[in-house]
Structure formats: structure tokens, C-alpha cells
Design an enzyme around this catalytic site. Structure first.
Site, mmCIF file in Angstrom:
data_model
loop_
_atom_site.group_PDB
_atom_site.id
_atom_site.type_symbol
_atom_site.label_atom_id
_atom_site.label_comp_id
_atom_site.label_asym_id
_atom_site.label_seq_id
_atom_site.Cartn_x
_atom_site.Cartn_y
_atom_site.Cartn_z
ATOM 1 N N ARG A 60 9.403 12.785 8.305
ATOM 2 C CA ARG A 60 10.315 13.888 7.914
ATOM 3 C C ARG A 60 9.530 15.152 7.568
ATOM 4 O O ARG A 60 10.046 16.260 7.625
ATOM 5 C CB ARG A 60 11.229 13.463 6.750
ATOM 6 C CG ARG A 60 12.070 14.601 6.191
ATOM 7 C CD ARG A 60 13.364 14.159 5.507
ATOM 8 N NE ARG A 60 13.168 13.120 4.533
ATOM 9 C CZ ARG A 60 12.634 13.314 3.310
ATOM 10 N NH1 ARG A 60 12.250 14.503 2.927
ATOM 11 N NH2 ARG A 60 12.504 12.304 2.476
ATOM 12 N N TYR A 113 24.555 34.176 20.187
ATOM 13 C CA TYR A 113 25.248 32.901 20.429
ATOM 14 C C TYR A 113 26.380 32.701 19.413
ATOM 15 O O TYR A 113 26.211 32.999 18.217
ATOM 16 C CB TYR A 113 24.208 31.769 20.329
ATOM 17 C CG TYR A 113 24.802 30.395 20.311
ATOM 18 C CD1 TYR A 113 25.699 29.974 21.294
ATOM 19 C CD2 TYR A 113 24.462 29.496 19.299
ATOM 20 C CE1 TYR A 113 26.243 28.703 21.261
ATOM 21 C CE2 TYR A 113 25.004 28.216 19.266
ATOM 22 C CZ TYR A 113 25.903 27.832 20.249
ATOM 23 O OH TYR A 113 26.439 26.583 20.203
ATOM 24 N N ASP A 185 15.411 35.383 18.197
ATOM 25 C CA ASP A 185 15.717 34.154 18.928
ATOM 26 C C ASP A 185 15.293 34.402 20.378
ATOM 27 O O ASP A 185 15.947 35.157 21.102
ATOM 28 C CB ASP A 185 17.226 33.873 18.801
ATOM 29 C CG ASP A 185 17.652 32.619 19.546
ATOM 30 O OD1 ASP A 185 16.935 32.200 20.480
ATOM 31 O OD2 ASP A 185 18.723 32.071 19.212
ATOM 32 N N LYS A 210 16.944 24.365 25.542
ATOM 33 C CA LYS A 210 17.178 25.159 26.753
ATOM 34 C C LYS A 210 15.946 25.140 27.673
ATOM 35 O O LYS A 210 15.523 24.083 28.073
ATOM 36 C CB LYS A 210 17.581 26.575 26.343
ATOM 37 C CG LYS A 210 18.658 26.637 25.246
ATOM 38 C CD LYS A 210 19.976 26.101 25.760
ATOM 39 C CE LYS A 210 21.162 26.246 24.838
ATOM 40 N NZ LYS A 210 21.041 25.864 23.459
HETATM 41 N N1 LCS Z 1 20.179 30.222 20.187
HETATM 42 C C1 LCS Z 1 20.742 30.491 21.378
HETATM 43 C C2 LCS Z 1 20.428 31.788 22.052
HETATM 44 C C3 LCS Z 1 21.610 29.582 21.951
HETATM 45 O O1 LCS Z 1 22.153 29.884 23.132
HETATM 46 C C4 LCS Z 1 21.900 28.371 21.271
HETATM 47 C C5 LCS Z 1 22.827 27.356 21.822
HETATM 48 C C6 LCS Z 1 21.281 28.141 20.031
HETATM 49 C C7 LCS Z 1 20.423 29.079 19.522
HETATM 50 C C8 LCS Z 1 21.504 26.880 19.257
HETATM 51 O O2 LCS Z 1 20.676 25.888 19.778
HETATM 52 P P1 LCS Z 1 20.979 24.314 19.681
HETATM 53 O O3 LCS Z 1 21.251 24.027 18.250
HETATM 54 O O4 LCS Z 1 22.178 24.062 20.554
HETATM 55 O O5 LCS Z 1 19.726 23.679 20.177
HETATM 56 N N2 LCS Z 1 23.585 27.798 22.909
HETATM 57 C C9 LCS Z 1 24.465 27.113 23.587
HETATM 58 C C10 LCS Z 1 25.221 27.666 24.629
HETATM 59 O O6 LCS Z 1 25.212 28.842 24.990
HETATM 60 N N3 LCS Z 1 25.945 26.722 25.187
HETATM 61 O O7 LCS Z 1 25.788 25.529 24.539
HETATM 62 C C11 LCS Z 1 24.859 25.716 23.449
#
Ligand code: LCS
Length: 396
Positions: A60, A113, A185, A210
Site C-alpha cells: 500500500r 473530463y 492532466d 489511456k
Molecule cells: N483525465 C482524463 C483526461 C480522462 O479522460 C479521464 C477518464 C481521467 C482523467 C480519469 O481517469 P481514470 O480514473 O478513468 O483512469 N476519461 C474517460 C473518458 O473520457 N471516457 O471514459 C473515461
């Protein structure tokens, strides 16, 4: 590895953060699938807990596979240290919880997002943290939104889904005058396309889910920033709230990093070709892609990025109904909520990834009812175009 400073991005993607470990000589990074690590004796255990000695305690808090992933992304981003975490959202949340307390404020781009928007507008206010949203390309807007309580400026460049860019250098200069930290980000660009820290940002976060993972098989995130901040995060918020990344997922992200530049080149090449094809298509109302001259931030994209990325937005003539029909008729493209996969993905953000925004906030962020988001994969581009083409042919 000696002298990482002299090595190129592709070499670092494959090597940074790992030397074959001495017990087995394993050339590939091992998956240390363990919760805990045996101490030499009681004294050693106490020293590790008191942070008088470096070493592994409990997964952790840290894990040797995660440590390779952390070091590799930190090197690729040009940062000091990294922290592997269970998701992109966990990365954003931990960054905010570490840097802010009740009464503090965030100034954020409104082009982000939907999940992050919800965190900022619904969850954080419960703990006394408020956010002001600004248009990403208005330096005056960024400046005007700052108050004496502002602790961070938060942005995506390009933003999800509209692909607006922020002039990171200019915004960082404004922020630093007021002692405000800039958090970027960098999920859409990856360090292959841009390294926000080199433009003045203080912290970079990623949804590794991603392009870093790249194959649509693992949820995870990472935070990169100054060593002392990352150490604080690890020993406080990370330890207290428990969002450690599983070593298996770290290992999959390491695999992803090793081909990051190869994949990004193909994503960019395919996306440019498809964006140009869409722009000429008689059934398309408009297209947004940073590599098109029609994109309002095309010049900034040329200056701030190595290439233009794998994401495209467009609207079909006939708006929402025509867009839905198009999405329902694709066969090769997958209708799902993710981006940055090897496969081409398609979605309608207003009803899915950005449904957490009110209609008014969607409008302000430029997310029209008919907007379609395409995450262009690395398939043969003619096959992606053929699929979209047959779906367009079914619109009347
Ligand atoms: N930042 C960006 C730019 C994102 O597009 C997403 C998720 C996140 C952070 C969050 O990341 P996660 O916790 O999912 O790893 N974006 C998504 C989207 O556009 N479609 O599904 C998830």
C-alpha cells in the site's frame, strides 16, 4: 543505467528505472506480487517505519514493480519522482487533497473530463474546496479568476473532449507570480507529445488507463512532481486513503510505455488523415483536430506539442439524431467509454463521459448535443475510414 540525461525518449521508454535485478538477472521487469517484505530484524523494521532507511514495507506504501513504473514515467516527463495510483481520478483527487485544505480554491479550465468536473463541483465543495472555471484560451480569464485563496491552477491540454489547448507556459507564468501550483492532466498527449513540466507546470498527472497502458486492459494513474512533494503524498494521503496500484497493472503499464512512441506516431498519423477526410466529408458539419488549420489553437499546438494526437471531435449534419445513427452503425470502431486504446473508439460525450455536466456547463465547454468523439486507433487507416464511410452511407 548510467547517465540517463544523454539518452533519447525511445531508449528511456524501454530502459529507465530498471536494471536487471541481481538475484535472477531477469531482463524483463518482474511483477512483485506481494503485500509485504521481510525485515532483517526488529531494528530494521523500526528504521523503515521511522523513514530513517529506505526500503520496502507494505505494497500500500510502495512496491518494486510500481517503483519502476514511477521512475520511468517521471524520467519521460522530465520530473523528479512519480507515484503510481489506482486510477486517473485517484491521481487527481490525491493531488488536490495534498495541496489544498478547506477554504482553498482551484481555478480550472472548463474543458476537462466530466469526472474531474464532478469531483470539483460536487465532491470537493463538501470539504470546503471551491473551483472557478475559465475558458482555456483566455489568459485574462485565468488571471481574473485568481483570488488570495487560489492554491492550484488545473488544466488539460488538449481538453476532453473538445481538444482546446492551453498556453501552459503563459498560464504557469501567471500562476507563479501568485505562488500558485500548476497541475496538468497530460493524459491526452502523453510525455511523447508534450512535457508540461518543461513548460513551467509543477505537477503532471495521468490516467494511465489511456495511452500509457495503451491496450484498454487496465485502470491506473500516476502523479509526477518534485521529490519532496511525492514523498509527502506517499507517507500521508496515499497511505491514509489507500489507492495503491496493483503491481500487475504497473507491469502492464510498463509494457505500454515500451511502445509508447511507436503507438503515438501511428495514432497521430491515422488521426491526421481521418480528420482531413472528415473535414471534406459532405455529411460532416464541423471537425476539431489540433492538426487541422481550422483548429483555433493549431499554431499553439505546433509550438507546444511534437504532434497533434489521436483524438478527434466532429459533428454530423443532422445533429444528435444523425450522430446517434452513425455511432449505432459503426462495426470496426467500438462504442465505449475510454480513449487511447490500440483500437478505434467512438462515443457521444454529452450523454456519457460528460453527462455529469449540466446542459449549461456542457454548452459553456463547447460540448454540443451532436458532438462525437473519436479515439483513433492504430489499425490500418483505410479500414477505419471504410468503417466510418459505410456508417455515413446509412444516414439519409
Ligand atoms: N483525465 C482524463 C483526461 C480522462 O479522460 C479521464 C477518464 C481521467 C482523467 C480519469 O481517469 P481514470 O480514473 O478513468 O483512469 N476519461 C474517460 C473518458 O473520457 N471516457 O471514459 C473515461
Amino acid at each position: 543505467m548510467t547517465n540517463e540525461k544523454n539518452l533519447g525518449f525511445d531508449t528511456l521508454s524501454v530502459h529507465a528505472g530498471y536494471e536487471p535485478e541481481p538475484t535472477t538477472g531477469s531482463r524483463a521487469v518482474p511483477i512483485y506480487q506481494t503485500t509485504s517484505y521481510v525485515f532483517d530484524d526488529a531494528e530494521h523494521a523500526a528504521q523503515l517505519f521511522a523513514q530513517e532507511k529506505e526500503g520496502n514495507i507494505y505494497t500500500r506504501l510502495g512496491n518494486p514493480t510500481n517503483a519502476v513504473f514511477e521512475k520511468r514515467v517521471a524520467v519521460l516527463e522530465g520530473g523528479e519522482a512519480g507515484l503510481a495510483i489506482a486510477s486517473g481520478m485517484a491521481a487527481i483527487n490525491l493531488t488536490v487533497l495534498t495541496l489544498l485544505e478547506s477554504g482553498d480554491e482551484i481555478v480550472a479550465s472548463r474543458s476537462i473530463y466530466g469526472g474531474t468536473f464532478h469531483l470539483f463541483t460536487e465532491t470537493l465543495p463538501k470539504y470546503g474546496i471551491e473551483t472557478t472555471f475559465v475558458d482555456p484560451d483566455s489568459l485574462e480569464g485565468w488571471k481574473a479568476a485568481i483570488t488570495e485563496d487560489t492554491k492550484i491552477i488545473y488544466l488539460e491540454s488538449p481538453g476532453n473532449p473538445l481538444l482546446d489547448l492551453v498556453d501552459i507556459k503563459a498560464v504557469s507564468e501567471i500562476a507563479h507570480k501568485y505562488n500558485i501550483k500548476v497541475v496538468v492532466d497530460n493524459t491526452f498527449n502523453t510525455p511523447y507529445l508534450s512535457q508540461p513540466l518543461s513548460l513551467g507546470a509543477d505537477i503532471v498527472i495521468h490516467s494511465a488507463t489511456k495511452y500509457i497502458g495503451g491496450h484498454g486492459n487496465s485502470i491506473g494513474g500516476i502523479i509526477v512532481g518534485p521529490e519532496d512533494l511525492i514523498t509527502d503524498m506517499r507517507s500521508e494521503g496515499y497511505r491514509d486513503t489507500g489507492p495503491a496500484l496493483s503491481p500487475m497493472n504497473s507491469w502492464l503499464f510498463i509494457q505500454g510505455l515500451e511502445t509508447l512512441s511507436l503507438r503515438m506516431k501511428k495514432h497521430c498519423k491515422n488521426a491526421q488523415e481521418i480528420a482531413e477526410w472528415l473535414e471534406d466529408h459532405p455529411k460532416v458539419e464541423w471537425v476539431r483536430y489540433p492538426g487541422l488549420e481550422s483548429h483555433p489553437h493549431h499554431e499553439l499546438a505546433k509550438k507546444q506539442q511534437k504532434d497533434f494526437g489521436g483524438m478527434i471531435c466532429f459533428e454530423v449534419k443532422g445533429g444528435l439524431e444523425a450522430g446517434k445513427k452513425l455511432i449505432n452503425n459503426v462495426r470496426l470502431c467500438s462504442l465505449l467509454a475510454n480513449i487511447g486504446d490500440t483500437r478505434t473508439l467512438i462515443i457521444h460525450p454529452a450523454s456519457t463521459t460528460h453527462e455529469q455536466l449540466s446542459k449549461e456547463d456542457q454548452k459553456k465547454a463547447g460540448i454540443t448535443e451532436g458532438l462525437i468523439r473519436l479515439s483513433v486507433g492504430i489499425e490500418n487507416v483505410e479500414d477505419i475510414i471504410a468503417d466510418l464511410s459505410q456508417a455515413f452511407a446509412q444516414l439519409n
